[in-house]
Design a protein around this motif. Structure first.
Motif, PDB file in Angstrom:
ATOM      1  N   ARG B 103       0.847  -1.181   0.000  1.00 27.23           N
ATOM      2  CA  ARG B 103       0.000   0.000   0.000  1.00 27.23           C
ATOM      3  C   ARG B 103       0.882   1.230   0.000  1.00 27.23           C
ATOM      4  NH1 ARG B 103      -3.386   0.299   4.785  1.00 27.23           N
ATOM      5  NH2 ARG B 103      -3.330  -1.937   4.557  1.00 27.23           N
ATOM      6  N   PHE B 104       0.637   2.130  -0.941  1.00 28.48           N
ATOM      7  CA  PHE B 104       1.393   3.383  -0.959  1.00 28.48           C
ATOM      8  C   PHE B 104       0.549   4.405  -1.692  1.00 28.48           C
ATOM      9  CE2 PHE B 104       2.587   0.601  -4.420  1.00 28.48           C
ATOM     10  CZ  PHE B 104       2.491   1.394  -5.547  1.00 28.48           C
ATOM     11  N   ARG B 105       0.907   5.657  -1.536  1.00 26.85           N
ATOM     12  CA  ARG B 105       0.083   6.695  -2.118  1.00 26.85           C
ATOM     13  C   ARG B 105       0.160   6.647  -3.642  1.00 26.85           C
ATOM     14  NH1 ARG B 105       1.331  12.236  -0.524  1.00 26.85           N
ATOM     15  NH2 ARG B 105       2.603  11.209   1.038  1.00 26.85           N
ATOM     16  N   GLY B 106      -0.955   6.825  -4.303  1.00 24.11           N
ATOM     17  CA  GLY B 106      -0.975   6.839  -5.763  1.00 24.11           C
ATOM     18  C   GLY B 106      -1.014   5.449  -6.377  1.00 24.11           C
ATOM     19  N   ARG B 107      -1.249   4.424  -5.565  1.00 19.11           N
ATOM     20  CA  ARG B 107      -1.212   3.077  -6.106  1.00 19.11           C
ATOM     21  C   ARG B 107      -2.314   2.847  -7.130  1.00 19.11           C
ATOM     22  NH1 ARG B 107      -2.519  -2.522  -3.146  1.00 19.11           N
ATOM     23  NH2 ARG B 107      -4.458  -1.402  -2.839  1.00 19.11           N
ATOM     24  N   ASN B 108      -3.507   3.329  -6.838  1.00 18.83           N
ATOM     25  CA  ASN B 108      -4.618   3.072  -7.759  1.00 18.83           C
ATOM     26  C   ASN B 108      -4.400   3.754  -9.103  1.00 18.83           C
ATOM     27  OD1 ASN B 108      -5.848   1.494  -5.900  1.00 18.83           O
ATOM     28  ND2 ASN B 108      -7.168   3.126  -5.110  1.00 18.83           N
ATOM     29  N   VAL B 109      -3.885   4.970  -9.054  1.00 14.26           N
ATOM     30  CA  VAL B 109      -3.582   5.685 -10.293  1.00 14.26           C
ATOM     31  C   VAL B 109      -2.525   4.918 -11.077  1.00 14.26           C
ATOM     32  CG1 VAL B 109      -2.669   7.830 -11.244  1.00 14.26           C
ATOM     33  CG2 VAL B 109      -4.148   7.887  -9.237  1.00 14.26           C
ATOM     34  N   LEU B 110      -1.504   4.471 -10.357  1.00 12.26           N
ATOM     35  CA  LEU B 110      -0.411   3.755 -11.010  1.00 12.26           C
ATOM     36  C   LEU B 110      -0.917   2.460 -11.636  1.00 12.26           C
ATOM     37  CD1 LEU B 110       2.615   3.932 -11.485  1.00 12.26           C
ATOM     38  CD2 LEU B 110       2.968   2.606  -9.412  1.00 12.26           C
ATOM     39  N   ARG B 111      -1.834   1.798 -10.911  1.00  8.45           N
ATOM     40  CA  ARG B 111      -2.340   0.537 -11.422  1.00  8.45           C
ATOM     41  C   ARG B 111      -3.102   0.755 -12.730  1.00  8.45           C
ATOM     42  NH1 ARG B 111      -4.550  -3.438  -7.012  1.00  8.45           N
ATOM     43  NH2 ARG B 111      -5.690  -1.585  -6.461  1.00  8.45           N
ATOM     44  N   ALA B 112      -3.803   1.880 -12.825  1.00  6.19           N
ATOM     45  CA  ALA B 112      -4.480   2.193 -14.080  1.00  6.19           C
ATOM     46  C   ALA B 112      -3.457   2.587 -15.144  1.00  6.19           C
ATOM     47  CB  ALA B 112      -5.490   3.321 -13.865  1.00  6.19           C
ATOM     48  N   ALA B 113      -2.421   3.306 -14.713  1.00  4.75           N
ATOM     49  CA  ALA B 113      -1.448   3.825 -15.683  1.00  4.75           C
ATOM     50  C   ALA B 113      -0.640   2.707 -16.339  1.00  4.75           C
ATOM     51  CB  ALA B 113      -0.515   4.819 -14.997  1.00  4.75           C
ATOM     52  N   VAL B 114      -0.307   1.658 -15.592  1.00  2.02           N
ATOM     53  CA  VAL B 114       0.540   0.622 -16.189  1.00  2.02           C
ATOM     54  C   VAL B 114      -0.181  -0.140 -17.297  1.00  2.02           C
ATOM     55  CG1 VAL B 114       1.979   0.272 -14.152  1.00  2.02           C
ATOM     56  CG2 VAL B 114      -0.027  -1.177 -14.509  1.00  2.02           C
ATOM     57  N   THR B 115      -1.505  -0.022 -17.364  1.00  2.81           N
ATOM     58  CA  THR B 115      -2.209  -0.733 -18.433  1.00  2.81           C
ATOM     59  C   THR B 115      -2.193   0.053 -19.737  1.00  2.81           C
ATOM     60  OG1 THR B 115      -4.215   0.202 -17.543  1.00  2.81           O
ATOM     61  CG2 THR B 115      -3.806  -2.098 -17.071  1.00  2.81           C
ATOM     62  N   SER B 300      -3.352  -5.787   1.232  1.00  2.00           N
ATOM     63  CA  SER B 300      -2.177  -4.951   1.002  1.00  2.00           C
ATOM     64  C   SER B 300      -1.740  -4.278   2.292  1.00  2.00           C
ATOM     65  CB  SER B 300      -2.484  -3.896  -0.051  1.00  2.00           C
ATOM     66  OG  SER B 300      -3.534  -3.076   0.390  1.00  2.00           O
ATOM     67  N   ARG B 301      -0.445  -4.128   2.401  1.00  2.00           N
ATOM     68  CA  ARG B 301       0.122  -3.517   3.598  1.00  2.00           C
ATOM     69  C   ARG B 301       1.179  -2.512   3.184  1.00  2.00           C
ATOM     70  NH1 ARG B 301       1.121  -9.342   6.393  1.00  2.00           N
ATOM     71  NH2 ARG B 301      -1.036  -9.760   6.940  1.00  2.00           N
ATOM     72  N   PRO B 302       1.358  -1.488   3.987  1.00  2.00           N
ATOM     73  CA  PRO B 302       2.416  -0.526   3.655  1.00  2.00           C
ATOM     74  C   PRO B 302       3.792  -1.156   3.867  1.00  2.00           C
ATOM     75  CG  PRO B 302       1.359   0.047   5.735  1.00  2.00           C
ATOM     76  CD  PRO B 302       0.606  -1.115   5.185  1.00  2.00           C
ATOM     77  N   ALA B 303       4.766  -0.636   3.131  1.00  2.00           N
ATOM     78  CA  ALA B 303       6.135  -1.122   3.312  1.00  2.00           C
ATOM     79  C   ALA B 303       6.625  -0.662   4.671  1.00  2.00           C
ATOM     80  CB  ALA B 303       7.024  -0.574   2.205  1.00  2.00           C
ATOM     81  N   ARG B 304       7.123  -1.600   5.459  1.00  2.00           N
ATOM     82  CA  ARG B 304       7.541  -1.211   6.809  1.00  2.00           C
ATOM     83  C   ARG B 304       9.048  -1.355   7.022  1.00  2.00           C
ATOM     84  NH1 ARG B 304       3.452  -0.135  10.661  1.00  2.00           N
ATOM     85  NH2 ARG B 304       4.834  -0.474  12.388  1.00  2.00           N
ATOM     86  N   THR B 305       9.644  -2.402   6.468  1.00  2.00           N
ATOM     87  CA  THR B 305      11.082  -2.548   6.678  1.00  2.00           C
ATOM     88  C   THR B 305      11.842  -1.783   5.596  1.00  2.00           C
ATOM     89  OG1 THR B 305      11.265  -4.488   5.288  1.00  2.00           O
ATOM     90  CG2 THR B 305      10.690  -4.852   7.597  1.00  2.00           C
ATOM     91  N   ARG B 306      13.112  -1.595   5.838  1.00  2.00           N
ATOM     92  CA  ARG B 306      13.932  -0.907   4.855  1.00  2.00           C
ATOM     93  C   ARG B 306      13.981  -1.699   3.550  1.00  2.00           C
ATOM     94  NH1 ARG B 306      19.726   0.147   5.566  1.00  2.00           N
ATOM     95  NH2 ARG B 306      19.383  -0.364   7.753  1.00  2.00           N
ATOM     96  N   GLY B 307      14.107  -3.033   3.704  1.00  2.00           N
ATOM     97  CA  GLY B 307      14.154  -3.874   2.518  1.00  2.00           C
ATOM     98  C   GLY B 307      12.899  -3.723   1.676  1.00  2.00           C
TER      99      GLY B 307
END
Lengths: 372, 570
Positions: B103-115, B300-307
């Motif tokens: 989960r991150f900001r702009g994910r839904n827009v990005l998901r539409a954009a990659v198509t 979906s979860r936000p990225a939490r670790t550095r990796g």
């Protein structure tokens, strides 16, 4: 021994677990009881290493677990709805833990058999888990957690998804099974019956904090605050003013041993009873006259709703044979010794949980609300 | 008595069995259309291939197949499709994870954009990669800026690498949507459970998620392989003459060698390969639907670790570099002239024919494209709409047959369609030689399966009780269609129209065979411009590609606003 200190988990602005301290002794079954969304699942996930806490320390048998990955912690977690691997058989699910730890094949098979025997599912090894009933799946999930030989077994609402009859049966079987295991158990539930039936101690959780940790009996006898009282199902709770050692309630005056000021008074389960010729009111009891306005059948007894003359409506358990009819006048006896003073209500709003009120809560709960 | 029978029939509604006669009536137009413009041309190809001189001559077929050139072409086709597919999966699987599980900001827009890349015309994509991978690319300016004048100039035009990267660009969305779609439905606690039981992150993926994702991965693999196997425009423009796939070779044999028997045998080969992979794909699809799934609310979860954060950033960078950079560079090149940035190339498109290689002014190509695409859209909507209605109202077997039959043109390559038109429709009984009508017909044939695919689920999802309710309230079957079905299907029809238009306007593989010099479409014009030397031609090709990109993207953005169906999901 499990030792959690100062644990805080934030999800963005939401504080799921808030500076929480918790210990569980070896072999103890500790239930974490709280409404949904109070952070109890997050607490388990943080102990398991699935969620990174913002602050705080988790240690188990003097090993500090902080910074360890979930697979390095050797704690077991049985998930809500079980999270069985749908593409694997029963044996593959149960043997997953030992296999990940690199055990030889024979050892894995042995542990699978052992765990399945314990949950009474021998013979189901080769069946796909998707073909099992809800109760069987629940047992497989438990067996899977056990077979990994965790140092701490955590169960997250394990009976949540089961129908009532099955739940009741497992509720009678589980305590024996957990005792046989001898592992320290952290058991999360929102159901007080479950908690009280299983637990050595119960920790009542609310909005990321523990409100009270006590034995089931201790909880019933002395809920620490209005929230705990309500959550346990104690419905008779009155805001009172204390003056000169007496709490003025709508039901009458109850002698208490507390400083002057506002407080709450809760009636424990055995505070109210029907006063009749068989058991007339004792001198130290408060007499309450009223009229029956409702009756609810509850198995071996009836819960009778009474509108008292002094105002409040009360519910009192009455044995079936002596049940009064609706509209009938009735006399109740209130035992002041079965009441507890609670600190003034924090109005259910977490933002008002200041340190000041916290210290008040601590001091008030330690006091006896009535002369011994 | 008659009353009762009538009531029953109405109450059953149009979605219930309306009787074979009604279904047959609905199917007249689709069957005629498919028969005339698909089955007949393909049959002609088969016959021409097998009987070059009018008699069955398997020796000639064998001769073609044993030709080392043909063998090399066939081998290259399989090879590049395999490597393209592997590359697309390698890049797309992490992308699928990021877009479905993090989960991150702009994910839904990005998901539409990659198509967006998936639906861009092949010619636009090829132009974009010519621009990105050519010596004039900003990539080289960047290299020079970093390493000084001694920096090697990167020029990947006419290389296999360019083809592979462009294929990954195209099909990234297929992997992201197909695998990501399933991934988003997998209960994340399954991996958690594995982790707690002692599995490392990689073990948890390999032991739990990967087996559960396998049907989607297999499905995506099959479809990407099919797309790259039949890839035409990209290979033709980016690969150069030395790197021909079967598609490109059919085109070369037809237009340069004028060897129709050779082209026919190649087309036959292509057909066999395509049908085989479609069958395999169909099998896989059926298994996908049988997969037991655990829907979960918080997949979906936000990225939490550095990796995790690093993994997310790496993938976002890849999407920017692979998907956005080519299109941006394309626009940049279209504005770049010898005298700095300006609209010179765009102006040239709308001026006289003098300095172009087309026989007509380039802006006519834009007008042609839009006219043909509108005509193709109308045809596709009529044919596809009737077929979809028949599939819903007909008996199970009829429905399945219609569904299946209409999917075949989807898999069949555009080049086969175009080549079939060329050799079949130039003589009686259907003599459309040189007619501009061939263009919208070919485009409609390719767009029709998409129309059916868009309409069918919506038509099937209409609760038949709505029709029953309308019937009990006194609506005739015709009124029910108008009052119940049409309003619900309306949106889906618009989506289908937008889809058809986007496909038709960018269609290249079939159009290039049937478009005469005086009726070029935008993709054909771009192809011709790119085929000539000179900065002016290149610049105009870039400008026209940019216009085509904008037209297509607009059509698709309008679809996206309607939010029906899933673009690029298989």
């Amino acid at each position: 021994m499990l030792d959690v200190r100062g644990l805080t988990v934030r999800y963005g602005d939401l504080v799921a677990v808030d500076d929480l301290d918790l210990t569980a002794d070896d072999g103890e079954v500790l239930c974490i009881l709280g409404p949904s969304g109070c952070g109890k699942s997050t607490l388990l996930r943080a102990i398991a290493g699935l969620v990174l806490p913002d602050t705080g320390t988790v240690s188990l048998d003097d090993d500090v677990l902080d910074g360890l990955r979930p697979d390095q912690r050797r704690v077991g977690l049985m998930f809500q709805d079980h999270a069985l691997f749908p593409h694997r058989t029963v044996a593959d699910n149960v043997g997953f833990g030992p296999r990940m730890r690199g055990n030889p094949r024979a050892e894995i098979a042995e542990r699978v058999r052992e765990a399945l025997t314990l949950v009474d599912l021998t013979g189901t090894e080769d069946r796909p888990v998707t073909a099992l009933s809800g109760g069987e799946q629940q047992r497989v999930a438990l067996a899977r957690a056990i077979a990994a030989r965790p140092r701490l077994l955590m169960l997250d609402e394990p009976l949540g998804s089961l129908d009532r009859a099955l739940r009741d049966r497992l509720l009678t079987e589980l305590p024996e099974l957990l005792r046989q295991l001898g592992t320290t158990v952290l058991y999360v539930t929102h159901d007080q019956d479950e908690a009280l039936a299983l637990a050595d101690r119960v920790a009542v959780m609310r909005q990321g904090r523990l409100e009270q940790v006590d034995t089931p009996d201790g909880l019933w006898r002395g809920p620490a605050n209005a929230f705990v009282a309500r959550f346990l199902g104690l419905e008779h709770l009155f805001a009172v003013e204390i003056a000169d050692g007496v709490a003025a309630t709508p039901l009458g005056e109850v002698p208490v041993d507390a400083p002057d000021g506002p407080a709450h008074l809760v009636l424990l389960l055995d505070a109210l009873r029907l006063a009749d010729e068989v058991r007339p009111r004792r001198a130290d009891e408060i007499e309450l006259d009223g009229e029956v306005v409702g009756r609810r059948f509850a198995g071996d007894h009836l819960r009778v709703r009474v509108r008292t003359r002094c105002g409040p409506e009360l519910t009192v358990p009455v044995w079936r044979g002596r049940a009064p009819a609706i509209g009938e006048p009735i006399t109740l006896a209130l035992d002041p010794r079965a009441t507890r003073l609670l600190p003034p209500d924090e109005t259910e709003d977490e933002t008002e949980d200041g340190p000041q009120e916290e210290s008040q809560a601590a001091s008030a709960s330690g006091q006896s609300p009535h002369p011994q | 008595m008659t009353d009762t029978a009538g009531t029953q029939r109405v109450a059953a509604g149009p979605a219930q069995r309306r009787g074979p006669a009604a279904t047959a009536a609905l199917l007249v137009v689709p069957v005629l259309f498919l028969g005339l413009f698909f089955v007949y041309p393909v049959a002609t190809i088969v016959l021409t291939g097998l009987r070059p001189e009018g008699v069955l001559d398997l020796g000639a077929v064998w001769q073609v197949l044993s030709d080392p050139v043909v063998r090399r072409v066939a081998w290259f086709t399989v090879w590049q499709a395999t490597v393209s597919t592997a590359l697309t999966l390698a890049l797309g699987l992490p992308g699928a994870y990021v877009l479905s599980r993090m989960r991150f900001r702009g994910r839904n827009v990005l998901r539409a954009a990659v198509t967006v890349p998936f639906v861009l015309p092949t010619v636009v994509v090829a132009s974009a990669f010519l621009a990105l991978l050519g010596p004039q690319s900003p990539v080289n300016s960047l290299l020079e800026g970093v390493f000084g004048a001694a920096a090697p100039t990167l020029d990947l035009r006419r290389t296999v690498t360019a083809i592979l990267i462009a294929h990954a660009f195209f099909n990234y969305a297929v992997v992201v949507r197909t695998v990501g779609g399933l991934w988003a439905l997998l209960d994340p606690r399954l991996e958690d459970a594995a982790r707690v039981l002692g599995a490392s992150r990689w073990q948890a993926f390999r032991e739990v998620s990967l087996p559960l994702l396998r049907p989607a991965i297999a499905s995506a693999t099959a479809i990407v392989f099919l797309f790259t196997f039949t890839s035409f425009g990209v290979v033709l423009i980016l690969g150069g003459p030395a790197r021909a796939t079967i598609e490109v070779e059919i085109h070369r044999a037809t237009t340069q060698l004028l060897d129709l028997p050779l082209a026919s045998v190649l087309a036959l080969l292509q057909l066999i390969a395509v049908v085989t992979s479609l069958v395999v794909y169909g099998r896989l699809q059926r298994r996908t639907t049988q997969q037991p799934l655990v829907a979960s609310e918080r997949a979906s979860r936000p990225a939490r670790t550095r990796g995790e954060r690093r993994f997310l950033r790496a993938n976002l960078a890849l999407m920017a570099g692979l998907l956005a950079a080519p299109l941006l560079v394309l626009a940049e090149r279209s504005l770049s002239t010898a005298q700095g940035y300006g609209l010179t190339h765009y102006r040239a498109l709308f001026s006289a024919t003098a300095d172009t290689i087309l026989t007509v002014p380039p802006w006519l190509a834009i007008r042609n494209s839009i006219t043909f695409a509108v005509a193709a859209t109308v045809i596709a909507l009529i044919v596809g709409g009737l077929a979809a209605t028949a599939a819903v109202t007909g008996h199970g077997r009829v429905a399945r047959f219609v569904d299946g039959a209409l999917m075949v043109p989807l898999g069949t390559s555009a080049v086969t369609v175009g080549f079939g038109f060329l050799i079949a429709l130039n003589r009686p009984p259907v003599d459309l030689r040189g007619s501009p009508l061939l263009i919208p017909l070919a485009q409609a044939l390719i767009a029709t399966p998409f129309v059916v695919r868009t309409l069918l689920p919506v038509l099937r999802s209409i609760d038949h009780r709505l029709r029953e309710a309308a019937a009990t309230l006194g609506a005739t079957p015709r009124r029910i269609w108008r009052e119940v079905d049409l309003p619900i299907v309306g949106r889906a029809l618009l989506v289908a129209a937008g889809f058809s238009f986007a496909i038709a306007v960018g269609e290249f593989g079939a159009t290039v065979f049937v478009a005469r010099a005086q009726f070029p479409t935008m993709p054909v014009a771009i192809f011709r411009m790119l085929g000539r030397p000179g900065a002016a031609n290149f610049g105009q090709a870039m400008a026209m590609s940019t216009i085509l990109m904008v037209v297509t993207a607009t059509a698709l953005l309008l679809i996206d606003r309607l939010r029906v169906g899933q673009v690029g999901r298989f």
